[in-house]
Motif scaffolding. Structure first.
Motif, short mmCIF file in Angstrom:
data_model
loop_
_atom_site.label_atom_id
_atom_site.label_comp_id
_atom_site.label_asym_id
_atom_site.label_seq_id
_atom_site.Cartn_x
_atom_site.Cartn_y
_atom_site.Cartn_z
N LEU A 73 0.95 -1.25 0.07
CA LEU A 73 -0.01 -0.03 0.05
C LEU A 73 0.90 1.24 0.00
O LEU A 73 0.39 2.25 -0.83
N ASN A 74 1.93 1.26 0.90
CA ASN A 74 2.79 2.28 0.86
C ASN A 74 3.55 2.61 -0.30
O ASN A 74 3.72 3.69 -0.76
N GLU A 75 3.88 1.61 -1.10
CA GLU A 75 4.48 1.88 -2.29
C GLU A 75 3.43 2.53 -3.48
O GLU A 75 3.92 3.03 -4.15
N ILE A 106 10.65 6.12 13.46
CA ILE A 106 10.08 5.53 14.84
C ILE A 106 8.73 4.76 14.25
O ILE A 106 7.90 5.24 13.50
N GLY A 107 8.85 3.51 14.71
CA GLY A 107 7.87 2.73 14.62
C GLY A 107 7.79 2.07 13.06
O GLY A 107 7.00 2.02 12.18
N CYS A 108 9.08 1.59 12.71
CA CYS A 108 9.42 1.56 11.16
C CYS A 108 8.86 0.13 10.69
O CYS A 108 8.73 0.05 9.47
N VAL A 132 13.40 2.34 14.03
CA VAL A 132 13.34 1.56 15.54
C VAL A 132 11.82 1.06 15.41
O VAL A 132 10.95 1.65 14.93
N ASP A 133 11.66 0.27 16.01
CA ASP A 133 10.22 -0.11 16.28
C ASP A 133 10.18 -1.18 17.96
O ASP A 133 11.29 -1.71 18.19
N PHE A 134 9.13 -1.09 18.46
CA PHE A 134 9.06 -1.91 19.65
C PHE A 134 8.80 -3.39 19.57
O PHE A 134 8.68 -4.16 20.31
N ASN A 135 8.52 -3.57 18.12
CA ASN A 135 8.06 -4.98 18.04
C ASN A 135 9.24 -5.63 17.27
O ASN A 135 9.72 -5.24 16.27
N CYS A 157 15.56 -2.17 18.23
CA CYS A 157 14.49 -2.14 19.00
C CYS A 157 14.19 -0.73 19.88
O CYS A 157 15.39 -0.39 20.31
N GLY A 158 13.31 -0.09 19.90
CA GLY A 158 12.78 0.98 20.53
C GLY A 158 11.77 1.75 20.64
O GLY A 158 10.75 1.13 19.86
N ASP A 159 11.34 2.19 21.70
CA ASP A 159 9.92 2.52 21.99
C ASP A 159 9.90 4.14 21.79
O ASP A 159 10.71 4.96 22.01
N ALA A 160 8.84 4.56 21.22
CA ALA A 160 8.65 5.84 20.61
C ALA A 160 8.74 6.89 21.89
O ALA A 160 8.83 8.17 21.75
N PHE A 161 8.37 6.31 23.12
CA PHE A 161 8.21 7.31 24.22
C PHE A 161 9.69 7.02 25.16
O PHE A 161 9.62 7.64 26.25
N SER A 172 8.15 9.32 10.95
CA SER A 172 7.49 8.01 11.18
C SER A 172 6.18 8.07 10.12
O SER A 172 5.81 8.95 9.60
N ASN A 173 5.54 6.91 9.78
CA ASN A 173 4.64 6.80 8.92
C ASN A 173 3.63 5.66 9.49
O ASN A 173 3.79 4.47 9.56
N GLY A 174 2.39 6.39 9.62
CA GLY A 174 1.24 5.52 9.93
C GLY A 174 1.25 5.15 11.66
O GLY A 174 0.75 4.07 11.84
N VAL A 175 2.01 5.74 12.27
CA VAL A 175 2.18 5.65 13.77
C VAL A 175 1.44 6.36 14.72
O VAL A 175 0.85 5.81 15.69
N HIS A 177 -1.31 7.51 15.34
CA HIS A 177 -2.85 7.09 15.52
C HIS A 177 -2.92 6.02 16.43
O HIS A 177 -3.96 5.59 17.31
N HIS A 178 -1.54 5.21 16.53
CA HIS A 178 -1.48 4.49 17.85
C HIS A 178 -1.34 4.83 19.35
O HIS A 178 -1.62 4.33 20.10
N PHE A 179 -1.38 6.16 19.18
CA PHE A 179 -1.01 6.83 20.51
C PHE A 179 -2.24 7.64 20.90
O PHE A 179 -2.76 8.43 19.98
C1 LIG Z 1 0.78 0.58 11.17
S1 LIG Z 1 2.39 0.33 11.50
C2 LIG Z 1 3.41 1.11 10.34
C3 LIG Z 1 4.55 0.62 10.22
C4 LIG Z 1 5.38 1.34 9.34
N1 LIG Z 1 5.79 2.58 9.84
C5 LIG Z 1 4.94 1.32 7.78
O1 LIG Z 1 4.65 2.53 7.48
O2 LIG Z 1 4.90 0.29 7.11
C6 LIG Z 1 2.58 0.89 13.25
C7 LIG Z 1 4.03 0.53 13.72
O3 LIG Z 1 4.24 1.52 14.86
C8 LIG Z 1 4.89 0.58 15.77
N2 LIG Z 1 4.64 1.11 16.93
C9 LIG Z 1 3.40 1.28 17.60
N3 LIG Z 1 3.89 1.77 18.91
C10 LIG Z 1 5.04 1.93 19.01
C11 LIG Z 1 5.85 2.40 20.22
N4 LIG Z 1 5.39 3.20 21.12
N5 LIG Z 1 7.11 2.65 19.92
C12 LIG Z 1 7.73 2.18 18.74
N6 LIG Z 1 6.99 1.31 17.79
C13 LIG Z 1 5.58 1.32 18.07
C14 LIG Z 1 4.24 -0.93 15.65
O4 LIG Z 1 4.96 -1.97 16.18
C15 LIG Z 1 4.12 -0.94 14.18
O5 LIG Z 1 5.37 -1.50 13.53
#
Ligand SMILES: C[S@@+](CC[C@H](N)C(=O)[O-])C[C@H]1O[C@@H](n2cnc3c(N)ncnc32)[C@H](O)[C@@H]1O
Length: 304
Positions: A73-75, A106-108, A132-135, A157-161, A172-175, A177-179
């Motif tokens: 989708l991103n492509e 961040i959240g790659c 970096v991503d926490f997964n 590995c890394g947390d956005a916070f 970051s891309n698409g991240v 809304h997770h917060f």
């Molecule tokens: C919708 S995916 C987007 C992935 C990527 N940026 C992309 O465009 O394909 C959201 C990503 O954010 C990561 N994520 C969510 N909360 C995070 C946090 N607090 N720290 C780091 N990564 C996080 C998730 O593990 C997931 O890989």
């Protein structure tokens, strides 16, 4: 009722030790049902378990499949090119200050953005690209893909916070809304650190029709039920232009903008638009380099 994404609930790691934590399927299903989301509960019910806990290998394989579909989708919507359009003038201004650029995504996820920018070389040979991503499973797969593709970029590995990676530019891309909205100011403030010159965070625009657009797009382009579900949930969780701008303003050392704010886009589309932060001394150069496109950068969102 809370809008939940399944991908946020099915994998967990101890932030201190990095150890994988068991996730009980019954608990995830109960959480989703309590949020009134029977469909999501059924999707989770189909994930295999080891004892009571979701099978971590099955979860990892599922999330990698979903993120591979997300990469397509991103492509399709040319996200790497859209980042490059803003990154190129920012990095030129950074280099003019004698700084070697380091870009951290961040959240790659699977590292699509970083790998794509590394592969095209569009940002120049001196830029250091890091994701970096926490997964941890996604990070491992991103590293494997980058090695396979012989790309000059790294993942960790890394947390956005609790960011440990310094960056000249965070993206970051698409991240976002997770917060939750009340966590956004902290997210932006953490990037207002010495050495950081800018940030670019793309996420879904919160239009009234975005959930419908996301449904249509994910239905047409994604196969995995989890991806289809979370795609629509993302659009329902998207932050408004105003919420993003006021949260980003909490990074006091940055001038903050939206680029091509919702106000100016087709409300029928599940459109992506970024919130951009720039050190004030960079702003003039970046606006000049963007030329006519600079008109898309707005510091305030006019009322509709
Ligand atoms: C919708 S995916 C987007 C992935 C990527 N940026 C992309 O465009 O394909 C959201 C990503 O954010 C990561 N994520 C969510 N909360 C995070 C946090 N607090 N720290 C780091 N990564 C996080 C998730 O593990 C997931 O890989």
């Amino acid at each position: 009722m809370a809008v939940l994404e399944i991908s946020d609930l099915v994998a967990a790691w101890d932030p201190a030790t990095g150890e994988r934590l068991p996730v009980l399927r019954t608990e995830v299903v109960a959480t989703l049902r309590a949020a009134g989301n029977e469909r999501a509960a059924r999707i989770v019910q189909r994930i295999p378990v080891l004892g009571e806990a979701l099978d971590p290998l099955a979860v990892d394989r599922l999330l990698i499949r979903v993120h591979t579909e997300l990469q397509r989708l991103n492509e399709e919507v040319r996200m790497a090119q859209r980042f490059a359009e803003l990154l190129a003038p920012i990095l030129a201004a950074v280099r003019a200050k004698g700084i070697r650029p380091r870009v951290v995504d961040i959240g790659c996820g699977l590292g699509f953005m970083v790998r794509s920018l590394a592969s095209s070389g569009v940002l120049g040979p001196d830029v250091e690209l890091v994701g970096v991503d926490f997964n941890r499973a996604l990070v491992a797969e991103a590293s494997r893909l980058a090695e396979d593709e012989r790309l000059s970029c790294t993942f960790g590995c890394g947390d956005a916070f609790a960011l440990t990676e310094d960056a000249t530019v965070y993206l970051s891309n698409g991240v976002l809304h997770h917060f939750p909205a009340d966590a956004l100011p902290e997210f932006f403030r953490a990037q207002d650190r010495p050495g950081t010159q800018a940030f670019i965070h793309y996420d879904l625009a919160a239009t009234r029709l975005a959930p419908f657009g996301a449904w249509l797009f994910h239905r047409a382009r994604m196969r995995e039920p989890l991806g289809r579900h979370d795609g629509v949930a993302s659009a329902r969780r998207a932050h408004s232009d105003t919420a993003l701008l006021s949260a980003a303003a909490q990074a006091p050392g940055m001038e903050t903008f939206l680029f091509e704010a919702t106000r100016y886009t087709n409300p029928l589309c599940a459109a992506m638009r970024p919130v951009v932060g720039l050190r004030p001394e960079l702003t003039g150069d970046v606006l000049r380099a963007l030329g006519r496109r600079a008109r898309g950068l707005v510091a305030r969102v006019p009322a509709r």
